[in-house]
Design an enzyme around this catalytic site. Structure first.
Site, PDB file in Angstrom:
ATOM      1  N   PHE A 138       1.000 -13.711  -6.493  1.00 25.38           N
ATOM      2  CA  PHE A 138      -0.061 -12.699  -6.578  1.00 25.38           C
ATOM      3  C   PHE A 138       0.365 -11.645  -7.586  1.00 25.38           C
ATOM      4  CE2 PHE A 138      -2.288  -8.776  -5.616  1.00 25.38           C
ATOM      5  CZ  PHE A 138      -3.592  -9.218  -5.519  1.00 25.38           C
ATOM      6  N   ASP A 223       7.865  -9.455 -11.150  1.00 24.49           N
ATOM      7  CA  ASP A 223       6.861  -8.606 -10.511  1.00 24.49           C
ATOM      8  C   ASP A 223       7.497  -8.017  -9.251  1.00 24.49           C
ATOM      9  OD1 ASP A 223       4.834  -7.472  -9.056  1.00 24.49           O
ATOM     10  OD2 ASP A 223       3.358  -9.025  -9.534  1.00 24.49           O
ATOM     11  N   LYS A 252       2.836   0.216  -6.284  1.00 28.72           N
ATOM     12  CA  LYS A 252       2.887   0.479  -4.841  1.00 28.72           C
ATOM     13  C   LYS A 252       3.706   1.727  -4.453  1.00 28.72           C
ATOM     14  CE  LYS A 252       0.913  -3.604  -3.012  1.00 28.72           C
ATOM     15  NZ  LYS A 252       0.765  -4.798  -3.837  1.00 28.72           N
TER      16      LYS A 252
HETATM   17  C1  LIG Z   1      -0.072  -5.400  -4.813  1.00 33.25           C
HETATM   18  C2  LIG Z   1       0.497  -6.295  -5.835  1.00 33.25           C
HETATM   19  C3  LIG Z   1      -0.060  -6.407  -7.119  1.00 33.25           C
HETATM   20  C4  LIG Z   1      -1.327  -5.691  -7.512  1.00 33.25           C
HETATM   21  O1  LIG Z   1      -1.213  -4.307  -7.402  1.00 33.25           O
HETATM   22  P1  LIG Z   1      -2.537  -3.400  -7.290  1.00 33.25           P
HETATM   23  O2  LIG Z   1      -1.996  -2.005  -7.308  1.00 33.25           O
HETATM   24  O3  LIG Z   1      -3.235  -3.761  -6.041  1.00 33.25           O
HETATM   25  O4  LIG Z   1      -3.358  -3.670  -8.485  1.00 33.25           O
HETATM   26  C5  LIG Z   1       0.567  -7.234  -8.022  1.00 33.25           C
HETATM   27  N1  LIG Z   1       1.687  -7.904  -7.711  1.00 33.25           N
HETATM   28  C6  LIG Z   1       2.253  -7.814  -6.499  1.00 33.25           C
HETATM   29  C7  LIG Z   1       3.506  -8.570  -6.206  1.00 33.25           C
HETATM   30  C8  LIG Z   1       1.666  -7.033  -5.509  1.00 33.25           C
HETATM   31  O5  LIG Z   1       2.205  -6.973  -4.295  1.00 33.25           O
END
Ligand SMILES: *Cc1c(COP(=O)(O)O)cnc(C)c1O
Length: 399
Positions: A138, A223, A252
């Site tokens: 994700f 990420d 986050k």
């Molecule tokens: C939450 C998340 C995203 C996306 O972040 P948003 O602030 O919701 O756009 C991307 N990568 C990872 C691993 C995430 O947990």
């Protein structure tokens, strides 16, 4: 407004992209949230791994007050002191040489992908634009980040997406070896997958990806939007693995509850990016950066991370005992305070029952109950959370 009025107005005016529980949260204090009726909930989600220092943290409140009295926003057309203080902290405490700020996780992924493409083209020509991502990944919801996101249901309605993205199998190095070609400019991976079910990369897998990227002239993008900022017990998850990426995305928890994202990179990537290549009106907003500086200083503290590791070990131990005694729980997977419980019944059943008991947990896919509490969680909160999960286990078993 009453809770009922909030729900009714939301149904009438707000685009239906989320199914929300009935309660309406109104205030928070530490690891607890309170709804409009005054009911208390132990918060084991922290706004999806965002409120690392809990709610109403005094340093965050003070930083918001201090900075908003002076200036809230001037845009990136001008120098900003909080911006450079935060950038320096990130660089001095990571592998990176340079930082680019944005407003969210998805934007951080978007920025990282753009920089990787520019790097590929600048050094190897127009065909070096492919990106390898992984199963159950994700990375966000905009077109570029979505192109690297695995879940069909998120992707299919919006196809065609950005060309050049392929998926290899997570934790399968041979699959990655087959996917990465001479035209690959970047490999994007979560060291710990959050949304995809709380899956931990193996050390050899990440080491293998590092070697593969070096061998085939591709950038390794981590990420760490969910796994960074102390969540896994080290400041960044890559440090626990001992594998260094070329680019890392954060968001986050970075802003302590205010929206901010960051792309951290080495000079070898930074040197291909120049004025006009990428930008944002809001990013590095002065209030958010002032807050992020406070959050960062707090989390970076050795004593702080030591406590995170201790409380994470305690939570893990308590959950392992729970899993042993609950036929409906199959496994606990965790990296620090990012925890997944594999359930034999739909994870949503646990989440709904928890609400009734004043406990907030969420899912990571259909069968995983996910916990990502504030990092300031104490033993008594672990006892409360696990006690309530044990009650739910008995309730679900008796059905
Ligand atoms: C939450 C998340 C995203 C996306 O972040 P948003 O602030 O919701 O756009 C991307 N990568 C990872 C691993 C995430 O947990």
């Amino acid at each position: 407004m009453t809770s009922e009025e909030v729900r009714a107005a939301e149904g009438k005016y707000v685009l239906h992209t989320y199914d929300r529980p009935p309660f309406v949260l109104e205030r928070g204090e530490g690891v607890y949230l309170y709804d409009k009726e005054g009911k208390r909930y132990l918060d084991m989600v922290s706004g999806i791994s965002v409120n690392a220092l809990g709610h109403r943290n005094s340093k965050i409140l003070a930083a918001i007050g201090r900075q908003s009295e002076k200036l809230i926003h001037v845009s990136n057309l001008y120098h900003m002191e909080p911006h450079v203080i935060l950038a320096r902290l990130l660089v001095e405490n990571s592998f990176a040489d340079k930082v680019f700020f944005c407003n969210s996780g998805t934007e951080a992924a978007e920025g990282a992908l753009k920089f990787a493409r520019k790097w590929g083209k600048a050094h190897f020509g127009d065909r070096k634009y492919e990106v390898v991502a992984f199963t159950n990944s994700f990375h966000g919801r905009t077109m570029g980040a979505l192109s690297a996101t695995y879940k069909e249901a998120y992707r299919t309605p919006f196809e065609p997406l950005v060309p050049g993205f392929t998926f290899a199998t997570y934790n399968d190095l041979d699959s990655a070896r087959r996917a990465v070609t001479a035209n690959t400019c970047a490999v994007i991976v979560e060291p710990v997958q959050g949304e995809g079910g709380v899956n931990l990369a193996g050390r050899e897998f990440l080491q293998g990806l590092r070697e593969l990227c070096d061998e085939r002239d591709a950038l390794l993008l981590f990420d760490e939007i969910q796994s960074g900022m102390g969540r896994t017990g080290t400041l960044f998850a890559y440090q626990g693995y001992g594998v260094t990426p070329d680019v890392m995305m954060l968001a986050k928890a970075l802003g302590g509850g205010l929206p901010i994202g960051a792309v951290l990179m080495t000079d070898r990537v930074a040197e291909v990016v120049g004025p006009g290549d990428h930008g944002s009106t809001f990013s590095a907003n002065m209030v958010i950066c002032a807050v992020a500086v406070e959050v960062f200083r707090e989390i970076r503290d050795l004593g702080f991370l030591e406590k995170v590791r201790e409380i994470a070990a305690y939570l893990r131990e308590r959950l392992e005992t729970l899993v042993e005694s609950s036929p409906l729980l199959l496994e606990v997977r965790s990296a620090g305070l990012l925890v997944g419980l594999e359930s034999a019944v739909p994870a949503s059943r646990w989440v709904e029952s928890a609400y009734g008991r004043g406990l907030i947990v969420c899912t990571a896919g259909p069968s995983v109950v996910r916990l990502m509490p504030p990092l300031v969680l104490q033993e008594e909160h672990v006892d409360e959370a696990v006690g309530k999960l044990a009650e739910i286990a008995r309730e679900l078993e008796s059905e």
